[in-house]
Design a protein around this motif. Structure first.
Motif, PDB file in Angstrom:
ATOM      1  N   TRP A  18       0.302  -3.586   6.132  1.00 42.28           N
ATOM      2  CA  TRP A  18       0.619  -3.922   4.718  1.00 42.28           C
ATOM      3  C   TRP A  18       2.123  -3.847   4.501  1.00 42.28           C
ATOM      4  CZ3 TRP A  18      -3.376  -6.215   3.981  1.00 42.28           C
ATOM      5  CH2 TRP A  18      -4.671  -5.667   3.912  1.00 42.28           C
ATOM      6  N   VAL A  69      -4.880   9.657  -5.935  1.00 39.75           N
ATOM      7  CA  VAL A  69      -5.538   9.928  -4.653  1.00 39.75           C
ATOM      8  C   VAL A  69      -4.799  11.034  -3.907  1.00 39.75           C
ATOM      9  CG1 VAL A  69      -6.098   8.923  -2.415  1.00 39.75           C
ATOM     10  CG2 VAL A  69      -6.461   7.598  -4.481  1.00 39.75           C
ATOM     11  N   ILE A  70      -3.445  10.998  -4.039  1.00 33.44           N
ATOM     12  CA  ILE A  70      -2.695  12.065  -3.340  1.00 33.44           C
ATOM     13  C   ILE A  70      -3.034  13.431  -3.945  1.00 33.44           C
ATOM     14  CG2 ILE A  70      -0.352  12.908  -2.843  1.00 33.44           C
ATOM     15  CD1 ILE A  70       0.530   9.941  -2.826  1.00 33.44           C
ATOM     16  N   GLN A  75      -2.469   5.484  -6.718  1.00 33.96           N
ATOM     17  CA  GLN A  75      -2.073   6.143  -5.448  1.00 33.96           C
ATOM     18  C   GLN A  75      -1.789   7.623  -5.694  1.00 33.96           C
ATOM     19  OE1 GLN A  75      -0.859   3.443  -6.800  1.00 33.96           O
ATOM     20  NE2 GLN A  75      -0.179   1.899  -5.300  1.00 33.96           N
ATOM     21  N   LEU A  81       1.091   2.543   0.656  1.00 39.15           N
ATOM     22  CA  LEU A  81       0.887   3.923   0.147  1.00 39.15           C
ATOM     23  C   LEU A  81      -0.568   4.144  -0.210  1.00 39.15           C
ATOM     24  CD1 LEU A  81       2.304   6.529  -0.667  1.00 39.15           C
ATOM     25  CD2 LEU A  81       2.623   5.575  -2.967  1.00 39.15           C
ATOM     26  N   ALA A  82      -1.160   3.149  -0.905  1.00 41.02           N
ATOM     27  CA  ALA A  82      -2.570   3.313  -1.316  1.00 41.02           C
ATOM     28  C   ALA A  82      -3.462   3.411  -0.083  1.00 41.02           C
ATOM     29  CB  ALA A  82      -2.973   2.122  -2.181  1.00 41.02           C
ATOM     30  N   GLU A  83      -3.188   2.547   0.909  1.00 40.33           N
ATOM     31  CA  GLU A  83      -4.042   2.532   2.110  1.00 40.33           C
ATOM     32  C   GLU A  83      -3.965   3.854   2.845  1.00 40.33           C
ATOM     33  OE1 GLU A  83      -6.118   0.258   3.212  1.00 40.33           O
ATOM     34  OE2 GLU A  83      -6.619   1.211   5.116  1.00 40.33           O
ATOM     35  N   GLY A 115      -6.589   9.670   3.894  1.00 43.85           N
ATOM     36  CA  GLY A 115      -6.874  10.853   3.075  1.00 43.85           C
ATOM     37  C   GLY A 115      -8.336  10.981   2.720  1.00 43.85           C
ATOM     38  N   MET A 122      -9.601  -2.167  -3.400  1.00 42.07           N
ATOM     39  CA  MET A 122      -9.625  -0.911  -2.605  1.00 42.07           C
ATOM     40  C   MET A 122     -10.311   0.189  -3.399  1.00 42.07           C
ATOM     41  SD  MET A 122      -6.137   0.047  -0.725  1.00 42.07           S
ATOM     42  CE  MET A 122      -5.410  -1.064   0.437  1.00 42.07           C
ATOM     43  N   PRO A 158       4.476  -2.645  -0.125  1.00 43.35           N
ATOM     44  CA  PRO A 158       4.567  -1.163  -0.011  1.00 43.35           C
ATOM     45  C   PRO A 158       3.572  -0.441  -0.898  1.00 43.35           C
ATOM     46  CG  PRO A 158       6.424  -2.081  -1.245  1.00 43.35           C
ATOM     47  CD  PRO A 158       5.644  -3.237  -0.728  1.00 43.35           C
ATOM     48  N   VAL A 159       3.270  -1.032  -2.034  1.00 43.20           N
ATOM     49  CA  VAL A 159       2.315  -0.379  -2.963  1.00 43.20           C
ATOM     50  C   VAL A 159       0.999  -0.158  -2.225  1.00 43.20           C
ATOM     51  CG1 VAL A 159       0.975  -0.800  -5.040  1.00 43.20           C
ATOM     52  CG2 VAL A 159       3.401  -1.424  -4.965  1.00 43.20           C
ATOM     53  N   LEU A 160       0.612  -1.218  -1.515  1.00 43.07           N
ATOM     54  CA  LEU A 160      -0.680  -1.125  -0.812  1.00 43.07           C
ATOM     55  C   LEU A 160      -0.590  -0.186   0.373  1.00 43.07           C
ATOM     56  CD1 LEU A 160      -2.123  -4.724  -0.811  1.00 43.07           C
ATOM     57  CD2 LEU A 160      -2.680  -2.769  -2.239  1.00 43.07           C
ATOM     58  N   ALA A 175      -3.137   6.779   1.538  1.00 40.84           N
ATOM     59  CA  ALA A 175      -3.788   7.830   0.731  1.00 40.84           C
ATOM     60  C   ALA A 175      -5.299   7.708   0.841  1.00 40.84           C
ATOM     61  CB  ALA A 175      -3.341   7.694  -0.725  1.00 40.84           C
ATOM     62  N   ILE A 176      -5.787   6.459   0.702  1.00 37.79           N
ATOM     63  CA  ILE A 176      -7.250   6.295   0.688  1.00 37.79           C
ATOM     64  C   ILE A 176      -7.792   6.363   2.108  1.00 37.79           C
ATOM     65  CG2 ILE A 176      -9.078   4.639   0.209  1.00 37.79           C
ATOM     66  CD1 ILE A 176      -7.452   3.650  -2.140  1.00 37.79           C
ATOM     67  N   SER A 212       7.580   1.814  -5.627  1.00 36.56           N
ATOM     68  CA  SER A 212       6.258   1.261  -5.309  1.00 36.56           C
ATOM     69  C   SER A 212       5.248   2.397  -5.331  1.00 36.56           C
ATOM     70  CB  SER A 212       6.303   0.642  -3.926  1.00 36.56           C
ATOM     71  OG  SER A 212       6.511   1.715  -2.987  1.00 36.56           O
ATOM     72  N   GLY A 213       5.011   2.957  -6.502  1.00 32.46           N
ATOM     73  CA  GLY A 213       3.986   4.012  -6.596  1.00 32.46           C
ATOM     74  C   GLY A 213       2.880   3.518  -7.501  1.00 32.46           C
ATOM     75  N   VAL A 216     -13.582   2.311  -2.267  1.00 33.80           N
ATOM     76  CA  VAL A 216     -13.778   3.777  -2.213  1.00 33.80           C
ATOM     77  C   VAL A 216     -15.069   4.137  -2.931  1.00 33.80           C
ATOM     78  CG1 VAL A 216     -12.900   5.969  -3.070  1.00 33.80           C
ATOM     79  CG2 VAL A 216     -11.334   4.280  -2.081  1.00 33.80           C
ATOM     80  N   LEU A 259      -5.465  -4.043  -4.502  1.00 34.21           N
ATOM     81  CA  LEU A 259      -5.447  -2.627  -4.940  1.00 34.21           C
ATOM     82  C   LEU A 259      -6.743  -2.318  -5.685  1.00 34.21           C
ATOM     83  CD1 LEU A 259      -3.743  -0.090  -4.993  1.00 34.21           C
ATOM     84  CD2 LEU A 259      -2.792  -0.821  -7.178  1.00 34.21           C
ATOM     85  N   THR A 297      -6.217  14.430  -2.513  1.00 39.57           N
ATOM     86  CA  THR A 297      -6.148  14.868  -1.101  1.00 39.57           C
ATOM     87  C   THR A 297      -5.611  16.292  -1.017  1.00 39.57           C
ATOM     88  OG1 THR A 297      -5.251  12.640  -0.953  1.00 39.57           O
ATOM     89  CG2 THR A 297      -5.629  13.773   1.100  1.00 39.57           C
TER      90      THR A 297
END
Lengths: 108, 487, 495, 79, 238
Positions: free
Chosen positions: D42, E139-140, E136, D52-54, D60, A80, D48-50, D56-57, E131-132, A84, A77, E143
């Motif tokens: 992932w 970023v949302i 994340q 969502l991040a993947e 998005g 990542m 799952p955390v990743l 979004a990033i 899982s947030g 970015v 994480l 977006t």
């Protein structure tokens, strides 16, 4: 190659593809895409190192016994976020290089 | 060897002139600069002559080691060999300062010249007083660094080219020397107290390789045959530089290093067991013959004297490499006589150049009538160099010729005689041309100022006087040969 | 109480960096003052910390109160203390120097950003030195790399942008190699905390994976330290960056690559496989020394010469480290100190000359030594210690490197070290010839035009660096207070 | 876990496709597909955390930045 | 030529990597060192010690909080670097010729933007149990704002979220970490100790601090990404 380390092999392959793009393709934007592919491949390798057969997501729920290793997920994480940052910086450099090296034909 | 007497004098003797030299850069007025330079040379000579009585009795003066970093320490140890070299340099330094006052009148950037001259000679003396290999190397490299700006002082194209050649030869020698210094320290020895400090258990080939790098390192400065090319080029530099540095301080330091290596680092028995003394003798002989032959054909006066320096320095090398008591004494005495004579010859060349602008030997016709005093001194100095009886040169030739006989290598005696003859052939024609050839243009007598004549006569007459009363340097030379060869 | 300084040295510069954009809207000199105060604080706490290390050898700090393998520990030992002192003092000197330089050479809108990036660079390096956890090290590696890419490109010219883009590409690839290496090490041992990692690795047989992980990380730090085949980015980046930045880059940032190598070789691997790695890397270092010096000889733009000379000088440092002996390491660390002080002083002087006189090429710098005498004295001291003349720190490091090489019986390495220092001397004398011993060409800019007075803000840092390299030059023993225990500590780790 | 064996070939094909397309805009679009598939991988690997991040990033932010950058520079890649 | 060189170098490096990878322990089996050395404590005691059911957020915020702070510094550096190169968009952005898309698109966006923001807020604040996580969610948020800008144009967005606000938000994460850290020192423990149970802080206060950190990370990363987008989107005038 034991089937178990199959994902490691895929990650390394993707790494090489990304590396090839950075080395061989002339366009700056394509190089940055190559870097992103390399990054995602390293993340795939890190996560598959921490994976566990039959393990569920590291959210602790009653009744679930074995979980996937959360540490690589933290590492990935953060990496990542760095990815970015680096991509944004590289893109702004690419744009500035293109614009200060003589304005080619550019649509609005 | 008796335990060294503790004293801080050598440190002062070396570092005060260096500090004065640095002060010269900051001073703007010319008078103050000359005073500082003279003060530095007087301090040098005064301190050294104060040490003469104790050293001549065979004792040794040393300081406590000053540790700059682990294994790197400054240590000064004045023994007979070091004092002899230092005395010669210091004495001639005073008279060079006097000569430079007049010579540099019209030159530009005088402050820089005076500063670097003082620093160069001070570090020359520092080398001779060094007590361990590291200090010797420190001042050795500082000498090269400070002489470089003097060589390129003229800032003309030729001077820069000479500087480049000077730089290339000497700093490659520097690198080789550091390699051998580090290697010796790794093998064992560092301080020059015993005669041979290397462990004899080492494989002979390794020791031969080490001696070879030492000879190359010091040899560049001692202008031995293949590495001598920088010396004639440096003749372009102003005369005080060529006189003091290239006839006396720089080249003597090279030979001094070689003698330290032969007698202190390796020791005579080890050199003989390695069979390397043959190599040294052959190198000396070739340089002697080669230097004299080329000197014959040089038309430019200063270049001829430079090549003669190349030849004469190898007399000393031969004397030292023969590893016999009288050979060593002869070598040291020859070094002293050569220093005095060659400095005065260079001063004469400088006086002639400044007086009449003549640089080439062929143009010296009738010079005897234009600058009679200068030419008389020139003749006396040349005779001294050739070794005519009353002068110190004869005494040194006498011991030098006895050296090979004692060590059963009599064929090198022939080489010595041959090069002395050649020396006569390239010096005497100058005198003949000056007095018995008539000049082309009108001949009017020119008065050369006393600033020139005093140093010239000190050199020439000094050679004569020391020939008659050789006591000061002869005793030192005998002490050296006793301490090294147990004569 | 002084343990808290460990974390504050890192966090204070980074936090002040975030404050600068906010404050600089109203108070336009905020950038400089905040940056200098933050770096002054870091330098002060670095002194206190080094005092602590002198007393009890190793200071550790558990961030967030968690015990090490679970939480993150930052620690300072002898080697770290040496690098920390160097990093904080140099960053402070450069920050003070850049006050006038930046106003003369950068647009007004970019000045606060310059100081933000400078603080991030300094904080990133200090954090990198203190990190006890490999992933923490990686993140700080990213922080100071990103800020150095931007600092190279801040002057905005096309050439500097291209150079900085090449630097960014190579830097990103090297950071990916580090991440891959971390992944491999993690899969073999299961922890990211270095001492535990080293312990676990010691148990495992020396398999292909360990060799791959070390190779990846060493190559990555090799790119960062601009070791020979991986140095392509350095000449462009260091010569086109603004002078205070190239002083920091040459003086410090490439040393972080070296520090990273030390950490991997000694802390994680404990010197295992040192024979094969040592042979390869000393070969690369030897080529670096010679090629770097030859390239420096060929150039005549003054900053390009210094950039190539950095490539060659780093070769000495890496040669020293890969000898794995007391004298080799001592020589390497001493060369780090010598090169940091001398090269940054040289770049700062070049910065003053270029911003005052406007010339970069050697021909235009003829005889400038006579018009800026005070500046040129420090310039010559720095050149002397770069060329390792006697009574300079360079001589001591060259001496120890030779001794270390001869002790291992590799005479050719000692020969390379000496040949390299001879070539360095060549281009130093070439510069001195132009600056002191050449009359200014009449046609160029009215020869004797006297340059505007060099402001004290610029002179004081150069003076401090020049005086520092002189002091360490005459008495290299002073630096041995830190180097000796550091080297003994490192050799103690070699099993 | 079995879905991965199905997705991985896609990943490799898409990566190669991104490399060898000459039109940058097309490459960027294919790259966004690449991140989407990576997000699913992932999720399959228990992160799952990743995922969502993947998403979004990858889908998005990165793709949008790339598209804007491509608009400000040339669209064709000179080989 | 360059391509051949690249392919040769890569095949060499590839062989080397693949050989290394094969000798790694088998992927996914429980006895791997990765599953037995450090991680078990996170999984067993994580919930009790940090109150987060999602171990990843637990590690992110509490065990390795220092890394997260430095991660935000990396984001801030990337933004500062991009600004140094491109220069922040001038406050009065240019009136680029912007054509409003059709009514339908605008209506859809007007409806969905608040929904997306609500979802983003949910993701940020519920990082502990689901899982947030801050990043994340941030970023949302970014977006959604980017969609809004694409549809309604840069001027509209800049009027809503001015560069000044974004600048404050960008530095908020690092400064809040700094404050929490210094609070830890003030209370006698180590830096960032307030995120751990050892200091005896009340359970509620600790969770509040974690939530504060989570929200500041979310807002900061959102603001940084929006600024990065504005930088690139800014059309050079003339």
């Amino acid at each position: 190659m034991s089937t178990g380390n199959f994902l490691y092999g895929v990650a390394m392959l993707l790494f090489l593809i990304g590396f090839y793009t950075v080395l061989a393709r002339p366009s700056l934007i394509k190089k940055i895409i190559g870097i992103n592919i390399m990054e995602t491949s390293v993340f795939l390798f890190l996560i598959s190192v921490g994976s566990r057969r039959g393990g569920s997501a590291p959210i602790i729920l009653s009744g679930v016994k074995d979980y996937v290793n959360p540490l690589p997920q933290v590492v990935v994480l953060m990496a990542m976020v760095i990815a970015v940052g680096t991509t944004a910086l590289a893109l702004s450099m690419a744009v500035k290089i293109f614009e200060s090296s003589g304005a080619g034909e550019r649509r609005g | 060897m008796s335990a060294p007497i503790f004293t801080y004098l050598p440190v002062l003797l070396v570092f005060i002139p260096i500090i004065l030299g640095m002060l010269i850069f900051l001073v703007q007025k010319e008078g103050v600069r000359i005073f500082l330079a003279l003060l530095a040379s007087l301090i040098g000579f005064g301190g050294l002559s104060w040490m003469w009585p104790t050293i001549s009795k065979g004792l040794v003066l040393a300081t406590r080691p000053i540790f700059l970093a682990p294994e790197i320490f400054l240590y000064f140890r004045v023994d007979a060999l070091g004092l002899l070299f230092a005395l010669v340099s210091a004495l001639l330094w005073i008279f060079t300062v006097i000569f430079t006052v007049k010579y540099m009148e019209k030159e530009s950037f005088k402050g820089r010249f005076w500063g670097f001259l003082t620093l160069a000679v001070a570090s020359g003396i520092g080398v001779t007083l060094a007590g361990n290999l590291i200090t010797l190397f420190f001042f050795f490299e500082m000498l090269t660094v400070f002489t470089y700006p003097l060589v390129i002082h003229g800032e003309t194209g030729a001077a820069m080219a000479a500087g480049r050649k000077y730089f290339l030869y000497l700093f490659v020698g520097e690198a080789l020397l550091l390699f051998s210094v580090v290697f010796t320290i790794f093998l064992g020895g560092t301080v020059f107290d015993k005669v041979g400090m290397l462990p004899t258990t080492q494989s002979p080939n390794l020791l031969r390789f080490l001696l070879f790098t030492f000879v190359l390192g010091f040899g560049v400065k001692a202008a031995i045959f293949p590495l001598h090319r920088w010396l004639p080029e440096a003749a372009i530099a102003p005369t005080p530089v060529t006189a003091l540095l290239h006839a006396d301080a720089v080249v003597n330091v090279g030979i001094f290093g070689l003698i330290r290596v032969i007698y202190n680092v390796f020791g005579p028995e080890l050199i003989q067991s390695l069979g390397m003394d043959g190599l040294l003798i052959w190198v000396a002989t070739v340089t002697m013959i080669f230097g004299s032959v080329i000197a014959l054909r040089q038309d430019d006066l200063k270049r001829r004297l430079a090549y003669s320096t190349v030849a004469h320095i190898s007399y000393t090398l031969l004397g030292a490499a023969v590893l016999s008591a009288s050979g060593l004494v002869g070598a040291l005495i020859h070094l002293v006589s050569h220093a005095f004579m060659k400095v005065s010859l260079f001063f004469c060349a400088g006086a002639i150049d400044r007086g009449t602008g003549k640089k080439r030997v062929s143009e010296l016709g009738g010079m005897g009538y234009r600058q009679p005093l200068v030419m008389v001194a020139f003749t006396v100095a040349s005779l001294g160099l050739i070794g005519v009886p009353p002068t110190l040169g004869f005494l040194s030739k006498w011991y030098l010729w006895m050296g090979p006989l004692e060590a059963q290598q009599s064929i090198f005696l022939g080489a010595l005689i041959l090069s002395t003859l050649l020396c006569a052939f390239y010096l005497l024609p100058i005198t003949y041309r000056a007095f018995f050839k008539h000049a082309e243009g009108p001949v009017e007598r020119q008065r050369t100022s006393w600033f020139y004549l005093l140093p010239i006569f000190v050199g020439a007459v000094g050679g004569l006087l020391l020939g008659v009363f050789p006591k000061p340097f002869l005793i030192l030379a005998r002490v050296v040969s006793e301490s090294f060869l147990g004569g | 109480m002084e343990k808290h300084f460990l974390i504050l040295t890192v966090t204070v510069p980074l936090a002040t960096a975030t404050l600068i954009p906010l404050l600089s809207i109203r108070w336009e000199r905020a950038g400089f003052w905040l940056a200098s105060l933050a770096l002054l604080f870091s330098f002060g706490s670095a002194l206190i910390l080094v005092g602590g290390v002198l007393v009890d050898g190793r200071i550790a700090y558990h961030v967030g109160g968690w015990a090490p393998p679970w939480g993150i520990e930052i620690f300072l030992d002898w080697v770290g203390a040496f690098f920390l002192l160097l990093a904080s003092s140099l960053s402070l000197a450069v920050a003070i120097f850049s006050r006038i330089y930046v106003e003369q050479n950068l647009e007004a809108s970019k000045i606060p950003l310059f100081y933000v990036l400078l603080l991030l660079l300094a904080g990133g390096m200090i954090g990198f030195i203190l990190a006890g956890d490999i992933f923490n090290m990686f993140i700080f590696f990213e922080i100071f790399s990103l800020s150095s890419y931007a600092l190279v490109a801040i002057s905005g010219g096309l050439e500097s942008l291209k150079a900085s883009f090449r630097y960014l590409l190579m830097g990103t690839i090297s950071s990916l190699f580090v991440l891959l290496g971390i992944g491999l090490l993690y899969s073999l041992t299961g922890t990211l905390y270095m001492p535990l990692l080293a312990q676990e690795l010691g148990v495992l047989p020396y398999s292909g994976a360990i060799r791959a992980a070390t190779a990846l990380i060493l190559v990555a730090f090799g790119i960062e330290a601009a070791l020979f085949p991986l140095h392509v980015w350095l000449p462009g980046a260091h010569s086109l960056a603004p002078s205070p930045v190239s002083a920091l880059l040459s003086g410090l940032v490439i040393k972080m690559g070296v520090y990273g190598m030390i950490k991997v070789l000694f802390y994680i691997l404990g010197g295992r496989g040192s024979s094969e790695i040592g042979a390869l890397f000393s070969l690369m270092a030897a080529t670096a020394i010679i090629v770097g010096a030859l390239f420096a000889l060929r150039e005549n733009d003054i900053k390009l010469i210094f950039a190539h000379s950095s490539v060659s000088q780093i070769g000495y440092v890496i040669l020293g480290i890969y000898l794995f002996s007391y004298f080799g390491l001592a020589g390497g660390l001493l060369q780090v100190l010598n090169h940091a002080l001398a090269k940054s002083a040289l770049f700062l002087c070049a910065g003053v000359v270029i911003s005052q006189a406007g010339f970069r090429r050697l021909e235009d710098l003829r005889g400038i030594g006579r018009r800026m005498p005070f500046l040129m004295v420090f310039f010559t001291i720095a050149l002397a210690s770069l060329a390792s003349l006697p009574f300079t720190c360079g001589f001591a490091s060259k001496y120890y490197l030779c001794k270390g090489a001869i002790e291992r019986g590799e005479f050719w390495l000692a020969g390379i070290v000496l040949l390299g220092s001879f070539l360095t001397l060549l281009y130093c004398v070439k510069i001195v010839n132009y600056i002191f011993f050449a009359t200014p060409a009449v046609g160029r800019g009215g020869g004797e035009r006297s340059y505007p007075e060099v402001s004290p803000w610029m002179m004081v840092p150069i003076g401090v660096l020049g005086f520092g390299s002189l002091l360490v030059g005459i008495f290299p023993g002073l630096s041995f207070i830190l180097i000796k225990p550091a080297v003994l500590g490192l050799l103690g780790m070699v099993r | 876990m079995s879905l991965i064996y199905f997705l991985v070939p896609f990943l490799l094909v898409i990566a190669v496709a991104t490399v060898f397309t000459r039109d940058l805009l097309a490459a960027v679009i294919i790259f966004s597909a690449y991140s989407l598939i990576m997000a699913v991988v992932w999720q399959q690997l228990g992160a799952p955390v990743l995922a969502l991040a993947e998403v979004a990033i990858g889908a998005g932010v990165t793709v949008v930045l790339f598209v804007v950058a491509v608009c400000r520079t040339t669209r064709e890649e000179k080989v | 030529m360059k391509k051949l060189g690249a392919i040769f170098l890569l095949s060499l490096c590839g062989l080397f990597l693949l050989a290394a990878v094969t000798s790694l322990p088998r992927m996914g089996d429980p006895e791997n060192p990765t599953n037995s050395l450090v991680v078990p404590r996170y999984l067993e005691k994580g919930l009790r010690e940090t109150g987060c059911r999602n171990t990843v957020t637990a590690i992110l915020l509490s065990y390795r909080g220092y890394d997260t702070m430095m991660e935000m510094v990396v984001l801030f550096t990337a933004l500062a670097a991009a600004l140094a190169i491109l220069g922040r968009e001038s406050l009065e952005t240019c009136c680029e010729t912007f054509v409003l898309p059709s009514l339908l698109v605008r209506m859809v966006v007007v409806i969905f933007v608040p929904l997306f923001l609500a979802f983003a807020l949910y993701v940020i604040t519920h990082g502990f149990t689901t899982s947030g996580g801050g990043f994340q969610g941030g970023v949302i948020v970014a977006t959604t704002v980017i969609i809004y800008t694409l549809v309604f144009g840069l001027d509209e967005m800049v009027k809503r979220i001015s560069p000044g606000v974004r600048m404050v938000l960008e530095s908020s994460a690092i400064l809040s970490f700094m404050l929490v850290g210094l609070l830890g020192i003030a209370l006698g423990g180590n830096f960032l100790i307030t995120t751990t149970p050892t200091l005896g802080l009340s359970d509620f206060l600790r969770r509040a601090i974690l939530l504060l950190l989570e929200v500041s990370i979310g807002l900061a990363s959102g603001a940084v990404i929006i600024s990065l987008f504005c930088l690139l989107k800014k059309v050079e005038r003339g």
